[in-house]
Scaffold this motif. Structure first.
Motif, PDB file in Angstrom:
ATOM      1  N   GLY A 122       1.310  -1.036  -0.107  1.00  0.00           N
ATOM      2  CA  GLY A 122      -0.025   0.019   0.160  1.00  0.00           C
ATOM      3  C   GLY A 122       1.149   1.444  -0.022  1.00  0.00           C
ATOM      4  O   GLY A 122       0.322   2.449  -0.220  1.00  0.00           O
ATOM      5  N   THR A 123       2.312   1.287  -0.038  1.00  0.00           N
ATOM      6  CA  THR A 123       3.102   2.603  -0.155  1.00  0.00           C
ATOM      7  C   THR A 123       3.043   2.910  -1.885  1.00  0.00           C
ATOM      8  O   THR A 123       3.457   1.916  -2.742  1.00  0.00           O
ATOM      9  CB  THR A 123       4.829   2.566   0.668  1.00  0.00           C
ATOM     10  N   MET A 124       4.158   3.779  -2.166  1.00  0.00           N
ATOM     11  CA  MET A 124       4.520   3.967  -3.040  1.00  0.00           C
ATOM     12  C   MET A 124       6.242   4.543  -2.761  1.00  0.00           C
ATOM     13  O   MET A 124       6.427   5.235  -1.726  1.00  0.00           O
ATOM     14  CB  MET A 124       4.149   5.113  -3.872  1.00  0.00           C
ATOM     15  N   MET A 125       6.938   4.319  -4.354  1.00  0.00           N
ATOM     16  CA  MET A 125       8.104   3.941  -3.612  1.00  0.00           C
ATOM     17  C   MET A 125       8.504   5.426  -5.205  1.00  0.00           C
ATOM     18  O   MET A 125       8.113   5.141  -5.895  1.00  0.00           O
ATOM     19  CB  MET A 125       8.915   2.982  -4.363  1.00  0.00           C
ATOM     20  N   SER A 126       9.070   6.112  -4.547  1.00  0.00           N
ATOM     21  CA  SER A 126       9.422   7.431  -5.885  1.00  0.00           C
ATOM     22  C   SER A 126      11.108   6.297  -6.523  1.00  0.00           C
ATOM     23  O   SER A 126      11.531   5.818  -5.939  1.00  0.00           O
ATOM     24  CB  SER A 126      10.358   8.577  -5.397  1.00  0.00           C
ATOM     25  N   LEU A 127      10.655   6.810  -8.355  1.00  0.00           N
ATOM     26  CA  LEU A 127      11.570   5.985  -8.721  1.00  0.00           C
ATOM     27  C   LEU A 127      13.034   7.052  -9.385  1.00  0.00           C
ATOM     28  O   LEU A 127      11.998   8.651  -9.638  1.00  0.00           O
ATOM     29  CB  LEU A 127      11.256   5.878 -10.351  1.00  0.00           C
ATOM     30  N   PRO A 128      13.692   6.877  -9.734  1.00  0.00           N
ATOM     31  CA  PRO A 128      14.263   5.199 -10.107  1.00  0.00           C
ATOM     32  C   PRO A 128      14.564   5.426  -8.650  1.00  0.00           C
ATOM     33  O   PRO A 128      14.471   5.762  -7.803  1.00  0.00           O
ATOM     34  CB  PRO A 128      15.329   5.947 -10.706  1.00  0.00           C
ATOM     35  N   ASP A 129      14.514   3.414  -8.326  1.00  0.00           N
ATOM     36  CA  ASP A 129      14.749   2.961  -6.920  1.00  0.00           C
ATOM     37  C   ASP A 129      16.559   2.692  -7.205  1.00  0.00           C
ATOM     38  O   ASP A 129      17.042   1.987  -8.330  1.00  0.00           O
ATOM     39  CB  ASP A 129      13.942   1.582  -7.025  1.00  0.00           C
ATOM     40  N   HIS A 130      17.236   3.017  -6.150  1.00  0.00           N
ATOM     41  CA  HIS A 130      19.145   3.466  -6.900  1.00  0.00           C
ATOM     42  C   HIS A 130      19.879   1.918  -6.057  1.00  0.00           C
ATOM     43  O   HIS A 130      20.888   1.798  -6.222  1.00  0.00           O
ATOM     44  CB  HIS A 130      19.499   4.698  -6.309  1.00  0.00           C
ATOM     45  N   GLY A 131      18.818   1.316  -5.409  1.00  0.00           N
ATOM     46  CA  GLY A 131      19.524  -0.610  -5.429  1.00  0.00           C
ATOM     47  C   GLY A 131      19.116  -0.393  -3.890  1.00  0.00           C
ATOM     48  O   GLY A 131      18.974   0.988  -2.988  1.00  0.00           O
ATOM     49  N   PRO A 132      19.592  -1.447  -2.351  1.00  0.00           N
ATOM     50  CA  PRO A 132      19.829  -1.574  -2.020  1.00  0.00           C
ATOM     51  C   PRO A 132      20.195  -0.694  -0.743  1.00  0.00           C
ATOM     52  O   PRO A 132      21.630  -0.592  -1.518  1.00  0.00           O
ATOM     53  CB  PRO A 132      19.475  -3.665  -1.417  1.00  0.00           C
TER      54      PRO A 132
END
Length: 144
Positions: A122-132
């Motif tokens: 149910g959350t949103m993640m801003s992209l781009p994802d820069h990795g773990p």
């Protein structure tokens, strides 16, 4: 033969119900609050992240049913339109408070467009994802 046919249609019904539930799970309409998520940090990086968290946590993202949005983040207020394709929400900024519309239109697309991944929790993640472990802006829907 009748049992086999009803079993086949039973699976079809479950598939359709599952698809409808997945679509409902990705309804972005509402007010979202940002937070900064990260992995283990050095002391210097932790100090920098603490300052960034304070700035980011004051933000807000209102996504409207009519496919428009208002976003306030890091002192910038932006208005525009949005689309949802699968689990990716895309925004296009049309106005920035304090700037002429013609100036906004001349900005590079990287500054006028953005994407967010809708996650199963149910959350949103801003992209781009820069990795773990790398800092990322995560959005949670407000209860109000």
């Amino acid at each position: 033969m009748v049992k086999m046919k009803s079993l086949r249609y039973g699976w079809l019904g479950m598939l359709l119900l599952g698809s409808a539930m997945a679509a409902a799970a990705f309804n972005p309409v509402g007010v979202w609050k940002p937070g900064l998520q990260h992995g283990k940090l050095s002391a210097a990086a932790a100090k920098k992240i603490k300052q960034q968290k304070a700035v980011i946590s004051a933000g807000s993202f209102k996504i409207n049913k009519d496919k428009t949005f208002g976003l306030s983040l890091a002192g910038r207020v932006m208005l525009g339109t949005w689309t949802l394709k699968g689990d990716v929400l895309s925004i296009t900024v049309k106005e920035i408070l304090g700037k002429q519309a013609s100036d906004v239109a001349k900005m590079p697309s990287s500054e006028r467009m953005g994407q967010f991944k809708m996650l199963k929790d149910g959350t949103m993640m801003s992209l781009p994802d820069h990795g773990p472990g790398e800092p990322r802006i995560m959005w949670r829907k407000s209860k109000a």
